[in-house]
Design a protein around this motif. Structure first.
Motif, PDB file in Angstrom:
ATOM      1  N   UNK A 190      -7.325  68.152 -56.272  1.00 41.19           N
ATOM      2  CA  UNK A 190      -7.382  69.608 -56.352  1.00 41.19           C
ATOM      3  C   UNK A 190      -6.472  70.221 -57.413  1.00 41.19           C
ATOM      4  N   UNK A 191      -5.459  69.488 -57.843  1.00 38.45           N
ATOM      5  CA  UNK A 191      -4.539  70.045 -58.823  1.00 38.45           C
ATOM      6  C   UNK A 191      -3.948  68.959 -59.701  1.00 38.45           C
ATOM      7  N   UNK A 192      -3.273  69.394 -60.766  1.00 41.19           N
ATOM      8  CA  UNK A 192      -2.648  68.477 -61.714  1.00 41.19           C
ATOM      9  C   UNK A 192      -1.231  68.972 -62.007  1.00 41.19           C
ATOM     10  N   UNK A 193      -0.286  68.036 -62.069  1.00 45.83           N
ATOM     11  CA  UNK A 193       1.068  68.344 -62.513  1.00 45.83           C
ATOM     12  C   UNK A 193       1.142  67.934 -63.983  1.00 45.83           C
ATOM     13  N   UNK A 194       1.553  68.861 -64.832  1.00 48.96           N
ATOM     14  CA  UNK A 194       1.749  68.552 -66.245  1.00 48.96           C
ATOM     15  C   UNK A 194       3.246  68.621 -66.507  1.00 48.96           C
ATOM     16  N   UNK A 195       3.793  67.509 -67.029  1.00 49.13           N
ATOM     17  CA  UNK A 195       5.237  67.376 -67.225  1.00 49.13           C
ATOM     18  C   UNK A 195       5.507  67.236 -68.718  1.00 49.13           C
ATOM     19  N   UNK A 196       6.372  68.096 -69.245  1.00 44.58           N
ATOM     20  CA  UNK A 196       6.740  68.057 -70.661  1.00 44.58           C
ATOM     21  C   UNK A 196       8.252  68.029 -70.760  1.00 44.58           C
ATOM     22  N   UNK A 197       8.776  67.148 -71.618  1.00 46.63           N
ATOM     23  CA  UNK A 197      10.215  67.080 -71.855  1.00 46.63           C
ATOM     24  C   UNK A 197      10.500  67.761 -73.188  1.00 46.63           C
ATOM     25  N   UNK A 198      11.440  68.697 -73.157  1.00 43.44           N
ATOM     26  CA  UNK A 198      11.850  69.391 -74.372  1.00 43.44           C
ATOM     27  C   UNK A 198      13.366  69.525 -74.340  1.00 43.44           C
ATOM     28  N   UNK A 199      14.009  68.906 -75.302  1.00 43.22           N
ATOM     29  CA  UNK A 199      15.475  68.904 -75.314  1.00 43.22           C
ATOM     30  C   UNK A 199      15.986  68.173 -74.091  1.00 43.22           C
ATOM     31  N   UNK A 200      16.857  68.802 -73.356  1.00 41.79           N
ATOM     32  CA  UNK A 200      17.428  68.202 -72.148  1.00 41.79           C
ATOM     33  C   UNK A 200      16.769  68.740 -70.882  1.00 41.79           C
ATOM     34  N   UNK A 201      15.605  69.388 -71.060  1.00 40.59           N
ATOM     35  CA  UNK A 201      14.933  70.001 -69.910  1.00 40.59           C
ATOM     36  C   UNK A 201      13.551  69.408 -69.694  1.00 40.59           C
ATOM     37  N   UNK A 202      13.148  69.407 -68.423  1.00 41.76           N
ATOM     38  CA  UNK A 202      11.817  68.931 -68.036  1.00 41.76           C
ATOM     39  C   UNK A 202      11.065  70.135 -67.471  1.00 41.76           C
ATOM     40  N   UNK A 203       9.897  70.420 -68.050  1.00 42.51           N
ATOM     41  CA  UNK A 203       9.064  71.533 -67.621  1.00 42.51           C
ATOM     42  C   UNK A 203       7.867  70.973 -66.869  1.00 42.51           C
ATOM     43  N   UNK A 204       7.662  71.451 -65.647  1.00 42.12           N
ATOM     44  CA  UNK A 204       6.570  70.983 -64.795  1.00 42.12           C
ATOM     45  C   UNK A 204       5.703  72.185 -64.433  1.00 42.12           C
ATOM     46  N   UNK A 205       4.400  72.052 -64.653  1.00 48.00           N
ATOM     47  CA  UNK A 205       3.472  73.109 -64.254  1.00 48.00           C
ATOM     48  C   UNK A 205       2.429  72.496 -63.330  1.00 48.00           C
TER      49      UNK A 205
END
Length: 100
Positions: free
Chosen positions: A73-88
């Motif tokens: 039903x859904x997807x987690x998209x994980x992106x690393x930028x610098x020292x941070x991890x962004x999850x949508x």
């Protein structure tokens, strides 16, 4: 860095159900279905640490640009930028392939 600067643009992602911004110190920002979701943040960070072990010899960059965890039903998209991890977390609108 302010929370608004960290989350700039995350609210505008189509079909997003929530997001996390994570550092090694913990959750920096969260909203929607992922608001205050420390458990998911921990699981995602462990996945990122595991994926980073596959670093190419001599490379300072992570061995990936994005990790997608696709569920029914859904997807987690994980992106690393610098020292941070962004999850949508987004609705999974993937449709079955059309056979002609």
């Amino acid at each position: 860095m302010t929370t608004a600067a960290l989350t700039q643009g995350l609210e505008r992602i189509p079909d997003q159900l929530g997001y996390l911004v994570i550092s090694e110190d913990g959750v920096l920002a969260s909203a929607g279905e992922l608001e205050n979701d420390e458990h998911t943040a921990g699981v995602i960070m462990q996945m990122v640490r595991t994926a980073c072990r596959f670093r190419l010899h001599g490379s300072a960059e992570p061995p990936f640009k994005r990790i997608s965890v696709m569920l029914e039903d859904f997807v987690y998209t994980v992106t690393v930028s610098g020292q941070k991890v962004f999850v949508v977390k987004r609705q999974n609108n993937q449709r079955d392939p059309v056979t002609v």
